[in-house]
Motif scaffolding. Sequence first.
Motif, mmCIF file in Angstrom:
data_model
loop_
_atom_site.group_PDB
_atom_site.id
_atom_site.type_symbol
_atom_site.label_atom_id
_atom_site.label_comp_id
_atom_site.label_asym_id
_atom_site.label_seq_id
_atom_site.Cartn_x
_atom_site.Cartn_y
_atom_site.Cartn_z
ATOM 1 N N THR B 32 0.856 -1.182 0.000
ATOM 2 C CA THR B 32 0.000 0.000 0.000
ATOM 3 C C THR B 32 0.895 1.237 0.000
ATOM 4 O OG1 THR B 32 -0.140 0.118 2.400
ATOM 5 C CG2 THR B 32 -1.796 -1.196 1.294
ATOM 6 N N ILE B 33 0.433 2.258 -0.686
ATOM 7 C CA ILE B 33 1.203 3.493 -0.793
ATOM 8 C C ILE B 33 0.350 4.637 -0.248
ATOM 9 C CG2 ILE B 33 2.434 5.043 -2.354
ATOM 10 C CD1 ILE B 33 2.694 2.660 -4.296
ATOM 11 N N VAL B 34 0.894 5.361 0.719
ATOM 12 C CA VAL B 34 0.151 6.477 1.304
ATOM 13 C C VAL B 34 0.964 7.765 1.202
ATOM 14 C CG1 VAL B 34 -1.167 5.048 2.920
ATOM 15 C CG2 VAL B 34 1.049 5.966 3.615
ATOM 16 N N ILE B 189 -1.191 -3.713 -5.526
ATOM 17 C CA ILE B 189 -0.632 -2.448 -5.057
ATOM 18 C C ILE B 189 -1.784 -1.465 -4.933
ATOM 19 C CG2 ILE B 189 0.961 -0.560 -5.578
ATOM 20 C CD1 ILE B 189 2.588 -2.606 -7.240
ATOM 21 N N ILE B 190 -1.914 -0.852 -3.763
ATOM 22 C CA ILE B 190 -3.033 0.065 -3.539
ATOM 23 C C ILE B 190 -2.518 1.432 -3.116
ATOM 24 C CG2 ILE B 190 -5.177 0.448 -2.263
ATOM 25 C CD1 ILE B 190 -5.113 -2.561 -1.583
ATOM 26 N N VAL B 191 -2.964 2.452 -3.825
ATOM 27 C CA VAL B 191 -2.695 3.825 -3.396
ATOM 28 C C VAL B 191 -3.975 4.347 -2.778
ATOM 29 C CG1 VAL B 191 -2.515 6.173 -4.267
ATOM 30 C CG2 VAL B 191 -0.868 4.467 -4.997
ATOM 31 N N SER B 192 -3.901 4.862 -1.567
ATOM 32 C CA SER B 192 -5.142 5.341 -0.964
ATOM 33 C C SER B 192 -4.910 6.353 0.148
ATOM 34 C CB SER B 192 -5.929 4.154 -0.411
ATOM 35 O OG SER B 192 -7.138 4.588 0.139
ATOM 36 N N HIS B 193 -5.894 7.247 0.313
ATOM 37 C CA HIS B 193 -5.899 8.145 1.465
ATOM 38 C C HIS B 193 -6.668 7.526 2.615
ATOM 39 C CE1 HIS B 193 -5.177 11.515 -1.465
ATOM 40 N NE2 HIS B 193 -4.251 11.668 -0.570
ATOM 41 N N ASP B 194 -7.353 6.430 2.283
ATOM 42 C CA ASP B 194 -8.295 5.840 3.211
ATOM 43 C C ASP B 194 -7.549 4.889 4.152
ATOM 44 O OD1 ASP B 194 -10.410 4.683 4.437
ATOM 45 O OD2 ASP B 194 -11.524 4.253 2.606
ATOM 46 N N ILE B 195 -6.886 5.468 5.168
ATOM 47 C CA ILE B 195 -6.042 4.650 6.039
ATOM 48 C C ILE B 195 -6.845 3.631 6.842
ATOM 49 C CG2 ILE B 195 -4.030 6.143 6.334
ATOM 50 C CD1 ILE B 195 -5.600 7.273 8.772
ATOM 51 N N GLU B 196 -8.124 3.954 7.113
ATOM 52 C CA GLU B 196 -8.941 2.989 7.856
ATOM 53 C C GLU B 196 -9.208 1.743 7.021
ATOM 54 O OE1 GLU B 196 -9.375 3.229 10.920
ATOM 55 O OE2 GLU B 196 -8.971 5.353 11.273
#
Lengths: 243, 266
Positions: B32-34, B189-196
Amino acid sequence: MAYMLAEGLTFRYEDSPIHRRDPRAKLLLSICLFIVALSSNSVIHILIVLALISIPAMIANILKRMAKTLVFSLTFSVFIFVVNFAVGYDVMYSLTLALRFIAIVAAASLFFLTTSPDELEYVMRWMKLPRDFVFAFVTAVRFVPVLLLDLLQILDAQKSRGLEVERGGPVKRIRNLIPILIPLIVNALIRSGELAEAMEARGYGAVKRPTSLYVLSFDKWDAILSSLSVIGSVIFIYLSFLL
Amino acid sequence: MIKFESVTFIRPNGVVALKDINLEIEKNELVTIVGANGAGKTTLLKHMNGLLKPTKGRVLIDGVDTRKTSVASLSKKIGLVFQNPDHQLFSESVEAEIVFGLKNFGFDEREIKRRTEKILEFFGLKELRDRAPLTLSGGEKKRLCIAAVLAWDPDVLVLDEPTVGQDLQNRLKLYEVINELRRRGKGVIIVSHDIEFLWPLQARTIVMADGEILKDGPAYEVFMDRELLKAARIRQPQLAELSTKLSLNFPFKGVEDAVERLLRSD
């Protein structure tokens, strides 16, 4: 390429003596240069006009961006030259027509590169054009770069799904545009629907004569620029008929 | 599988979007990429299938330099799903939307039929197969976009902001898809702002800020490092925050985990 086009069409505010002028003065300057370009009848005259246009462009620091816009009009100008020459006009005359087209585009782009969409709106309102018309026009101008950005994202998405735009024969190439054009048009429609709702929610059309946050003010420098534009072009046209 | 060798990317307008990125991702990894807006996450993804080519350094996919091959051939291995479904759906039916990619990659008719059926089934899109994609709901559109990419069975699925505008049911379906792909040995691979959304996955987490990788480590490490999160302008997931406040050395990975451990310590 689409990126370059988006760059060339997007207004970017710069602080220059030209950008700071009243939009009406800038419009007058552009119109004067436009008329002068239209009335020029020889290659030398047009080259002088182009030099004249480049002076305010240089002061406004937009020469580079204007050059980008002109590169695109160059293709069309080559077309003008070829057609006129093929029809039987001589080289000089065909060249004059082709160059004149570039000069006209340059004169017009001087205005659009130094005037923000907001200022354009004020000028059109000052001209007492119907409000809906002004709004539609300004929105259209503002949406061009937005649509180009959409186009880039759609291209990326479809390329990632294996679409190769530049592959195949002419028929295949046109078919390749379908996955790009449909999302582009659909997005534009969605966006305009949303914009209409948002505008209504913010009270668009609630009063007949809405007030404006900024009021156009024509100062001393605007007056000087405007008189220079008018007097300069009258002299130029007069001289060009004499010589 | 995916290898970035000191990749720098400078946009045409001169902005440095990626700064000397070194990164290696294996075929079967969940990553995951934040990072905050403009950190360079999407730019990083676009380098994985060659949509963008590095200004300096190189990107290798299975040992092949992305500069020396086509976006199409890279996309067959690395399936990218972008954020906005409206930027890609165009067909007259859900089924045709899935067939589009399969045709582009040159599968024969029988294989196209087989794969389309399988993927429609898996994503619960069978009843919708004749519907126009533009008339679907936001969640259905998203599912269709992912299905359309998974149909050609890429080695790695790359999702850019998959949870935007998705309700609970669709989020759960997303977990299901991720787990299924992991079981089959595929990379995600996931890019997301959704940390929850990311927290329960407990994946290898890459933190980006201003075009640089600040940290690359397991989620329980990254999300417990408050200094790092502050620098990257990211919030702590709630369970990680609770764990920090309870001064635990190992954070709660999920609500069940929390309940179990709290009851035990009681």
